[in-house]
Motif scaffolding. Structure first.
Motif, PDB file in Angstrom:
ATOM      1  N   MET A   1      -1.161   3.318 -17.922  1.00 63.19           N
ATOM      2  CA  MET A   1      -1.706   2.712 -16.699  1.00 63.19           C
ATOM      3  C   MET A   1      -1.042   3.309 -15.455  1.00 63.19           C
ATOM      4  O   MET A   1      -1.712   3.623 -14.471  1.00 63.19           O
TER       5      MET A   1
ATOM      6  N   ARG B   1      -3.110   5.402 -12.677  1.00 65.35           N
ATOM      7  CA  ARG B   1      -3.333   4.613 -11.457  1.00 65.35           C
ATOM      8  C   ARG B   1      -3.139   5.489 -10.218  1.00 65.35           C
ATOM      9  O   ARG B   1      -2.063   6.043 -10.004  1.00 65.35           O
TER      10      ARG B   1
ATOM     11  N   GLY C   1      -3.858   1.037  -7.432  1.00 60.27           N
ATOM     12  CA  GLY C   1      -4.888   1.990  -7.837  1.00 60.27           C
ATOM     13  C   GLY C   1      -6.180   1.823  -7.054  1.00 60.27           C
ATOM     14  O   GLY C   1      -6.220   1.175  -6.004  1.00 60.27           O
TER      15      GLY C   1
END
Length: 831
Positions: free
Chosen positions: A348, A352, A748
């Motif tokens: 992630m 992001r 993000g």
């Protein structure tokens, strides 16, 4: 039952509600397209080979025949079976022999090239006129249209797919990567897809993409990274425990490796498993009836003294054994299974990107794709703009939220999608009298006085927020997190009832950490065996209890006990408030990649009041990976009955928000599920025919928006503001769809939700449906923020996730799923 019209709804016009703005979208216009028909061929490669190798074989075929039978054509290929050429090709034979030398093989080494046979059969000419008719809303989506769009996808991806590992419409760059730990790494890449849009234009949707691959290199290095209890290569000399051997075997089974103990590039093998014995004790027949162990064989045959003779051997080709230390993992092999939590967090963070960074990286991707100098695009008469599309958008007005009218600030207008509970009281506070606290820690680790101190702050916050807390000092128990969880919960249930002299309403569970196994068992027992809501909190929040944290927990508990947290002004939810209307969210959750045992779970969540604030849920277990909701009729019936019991009348209107349906399934899902909904209504009365709207909700797409003016962006995250709706420029040529970014972005680039109306007998126009869907996003019970998709669908997600926790594996290996207790189905136990 009357015959249903399954023609998908046409766009009822363009909305005008809200502030008009312009945004950039990650779409690039196809400025020129071939108008002549092109040809589709079916390709078969013998023997059958993986997609990456199939592309190499095909490219070699083109190289060998370009100036012969191909007559200077540069056909494109998807690596499986589909080939497109910009003009008809005439073959005297449909069969071609192709020889492919192995890459990197030294000249001094004589290894014969691999031989393949390619068979090519023409299937049809693609009539491009059909696509132009469709784009200009003068024709339906015919097979010609579908094949023309498929052809465009293959044209834009053919060249780049020869250079990089490719997964469906994405390609990945091994040079841009990040270690995920445990022998895995993430590659960054790009997604590209041809999309038909309004105003007669094709667009190319380009976005960032990332996925996990196995790390390449020496196998023993990867083993050290995989096993948490081994820190150095030196520790491998003592061999592997049985558990570690199984873990390594599970990780590498099916992987491609190559040996590194000979000169040259090494032979490639597919891993079948590991030997149960180390190399020093793994023997095989020499061919003369005598046996030799692998360690001695490598010493005699290759003059290699194994450094790790205590490690098991890698089994390839049935009875061929290779010591681990002579094996290298071949690069660019995709990892198909589920990442663990730590790896997911790293992934992630790697993917992001804030909006400006993401936009810049997408432009970098365009340089890599280099559409302008792509000879395949040129041959098919295609040109693609290198400027991101600028499209019309609107920012819808923010709705007003209502709390209990006796509150000093009972109405609130959120700012940028966020508000707080200060000076506000829950719209309908539940009463909590019979409850207990169960701490899954010993008393030395978490003494009773610490829990009591927390309970004072917690009950005061709940009281101030509007709940009626009768019992301020519930009984407290400690339990072993590794012990019998069911027995501990039953005892806590009995203690709650005995202390309050009434039926237990809640067990507050204190967990030592975020461990999923304990949480899962608590929910399985409380939801399916005891039938009482549980609220789990983590021990770390007890040390210094914050009012904000206590208030958030209070929001969850209130709805679990049947209360209502907030509502919207009637004018902001007029469609639901005017006439009895049920909102239903539907979701089907499938097993994780690599899971070959678990079933799929289908869930519905339906509103049970005129405020669309309280919901009931129903779940079914169904055949794994089957997308249609099998028992939908009975599930809808259940929700309609709960609505009737709660409101005193049947809903006259149904809005059905359906998650997780891809475009190719629209007609199939609509036909099956709309029939099931109508049948459910008819079963409750022959003349009961509520009007239905069926909307597909999609989050798994690659559309992103980038604000063009600072005043129309969130100054913290750089995203578009909540309420940004786009229905022009990049949407369907004529069907009723729109993108809605309803939540405030945190990290993000925010992903808008795509709403596509398949069926509508409620007469929605663009304004009314967009505004209703947006306003509903302010009614999610678990927080004081607008969320990214309509709550009924969000709740259906929660319910399918909870349903997975109700399942367990029997001793015979079969998976059994328990049913939620009846009392809980009518409240939001899943919140």
């Amino acid at each position: 039952m009357e015959e249903l019209d399954f023609q998908l709804v046409k766009r009822p016009g363009i909305g005008d509600e809200g502030k008009r703005i312009r945004v950039r979208a990650n779409f690039f216009e196809v400025t020129r397209m071939q108008r002549e028909d092109f040809s589709h061929y079916d390709v078969t490669t013998i023997p059958k080979v993986p997609q990456r190798l199939n592309r190499k074989v095909f490219d070699r075929f083109v190289e060998q025949n370009r100036y012969g039978v191909l007559r200077d054509a540069r056909p494109v290929f998807d690596g499986r079976a589909n080939m497109f050429a910009h003009k008809p090709l005439r073959f005297e034979s449909d069969s071609f022999d192709v020889e492919l030398e192995e890459e990197g093989t030294p000249v001094s080494r004589t290894r014969p090239p691999q031989s393949f046979r390619i068979r090519i059969k023409k299937t049809r000419d693609i009539v491009v006129r059909d696509l132009f008719q469709f784009l200009n809303a003068r024709g339906d989506m015919t097979n010609n249209c579908l094949m023309a769009i498929t052809g465009m996808d293959i044209i834009i991806s053919h060249k780049i797919s020869a250079k990089f590992p490719t997964v469906r419409r994405s390609f990945y760059n091994p040079q841009v990567k990040k270690s995920l730990g445990g022998g895995l790494e993430a590659y960054q890449g790009y997604y590209q897809s041809a999309r038909p849009t309004m105003s007669g234009r094709m667009m190319i949707n380009v976005d960032l993409s990332a996925t996990a691959f196995y790390e390449s290199g020496p196998l023993i290095d990867i083993v050290v990274k995989l096993l948490k209890n081994i820190r150095t290569l030196n520790e491998l000399r003592r061999g592997l425990s049985t558990n570690d051997r199984h873990k390594v075997e599970d990780f590498i089974r099916g992987l491609k490796i190559k040996d590194n103990h000979r000169t040259g590039t090494g032979r490639k093998f597919k891993v079948e498993g590991l030997t149960p014995t180390p190399a020093s004790h793994t023997t095989f027949d020499r061919g003369d009836g005598s046996e030799i162990d692998v360690k001695t064989y490598f010493q005699n045959a290759y003059n290699i003294r194994l450094s790790y003779p205590s490690l098991p051997c890698v089994v390839v080709r049935g009875n061929v054994y290779l010591p681990m230390e002579v094996c290298d993992i071949v690069p660019e092999q995709r990892y198909m299974r589920k990442l663990n939590k730590e790896q997911t967090d790293v992934m992630m963070n790697f993917t992001r990107q804030n909006p400006s960074n993401r936009a810049n990286k997408i432009q970098d991707g365009l340089k890599l794709l280099n559409y302008r100098e792509n000879e395949h695009l040129q041959q098919f008469g295609m040109s693609i703009s290198d400027e991101m599309a600028v499209v019309n958008a609107r920012i819808l007005p923010t709705p007003t939220i209502e709390y209990r009218q006796s509150t000093r600030q009972f109405r609130v207008e959120p700012k940028n999608g966020v508000w707080n509970l200060r000076d506000k009281t829950l719209a309908m506070g539940a009463t909590l009298g019979s409850w207990s606290v169960l701490a899954f820690l010993d008393e030395d680790t978490l003494p009773k006085p610490v829990i009591e101190k927390f309970l004072v702050e917690f009950t005061n916050t709940c009281h101030n927020t509007g709940m009626n807390i009768i019992t301020k000092k519930p009984p407290i128990m400690h339990a072993n997190p590794q012990g019998n969880i069911e027995q501990s919960l039953k005892l806590a249930w009995i203690n709650a009832g005995n202390a309050a002299k009434s039926k237990p309403q809640l067990i507050l569970c204190i967990l030592p950490s975020k461990g999923q196994e304990l949480y899962a068992e608590i929910k399985r027992v409380s939801d399916t065996i005891i039938g009482v809501p549980t609220q789990c909190i983590q021990r770390e929040y007890l040390k210094d209890p914050k009012v904000q944290y206590c208030a958030n927990v209070c929001l969850k508990i209130n709805v679990k006990l049947g209360g209502m947290n907030s509502s919207l002004l009637s004018k902001h939810i007029k469609f639901v408030d005017d006439e009895p209307t049920i909102l239903i969210g539907a979701d089907v959750s499938h097993p994780a990649p690599g899971d070959k045992e678990s079933p799929s779970y289908a869930a519905l969540c339906g509103s049970i009041d005129s405020k669309a604030s309280r919901y009931a849920a129903t779940i079914r277990v169904q055949t794994r990976r089957y997308e249609i909701i099998v028992d939908l009729g009975n599930m809808v019936k259940e929700l309609l009955k709960v609505f009737y019991q709660s409101c005193g009348h049947k809903p006259r209107r149904i809005i059905f928000y359906r998650d997780g349906v891809s475009e190719g399934q629209f007609n199939h899902v609509l036909k099956n599920e709309l029939n099931a909904i109508r049948s459910a209504c008819q079963a409750l009365g022959a003349d009961y025919k509520p009007t239905i709207t069926f909307i597909v909700v999609q989050k798994r797409h690659h559309t992103r928006f980038f604000p063009m003016e600072k005043q129309n962006s969130d100054f913290k995250s750089g995203n578009c503001l909540p309420g940004t709706v786009v229905e022009e420029g990049i949407t369907h040529p004529f069907e009723f769809d729109f993108y809605l970014l309803s939540h405030p972005g945190l990290l993000g680039t925010s992903r808008p939700t795509h709403y596509h109306v398949l069926y509508d007998k409620n007469g929605f126009d663009a304004n009314s449906l967009q505004t209703l869907s947006y306003n509903l996003c302010y009614l999610y019970v678990r927080c004081t923020r607008a969320v990214s998709l309509v709550p009924p669908v969000y709740y259906a997600h929660l319910v399918t996730n909870r349903a997975k926790l109700h399942s367990y594996k029997e001793s015979n290996g079969e998976i059994t799923s328990k049913v939620v207790k009846e009392d809980l189905k009518k409240v939001m136990y899943f919140a």
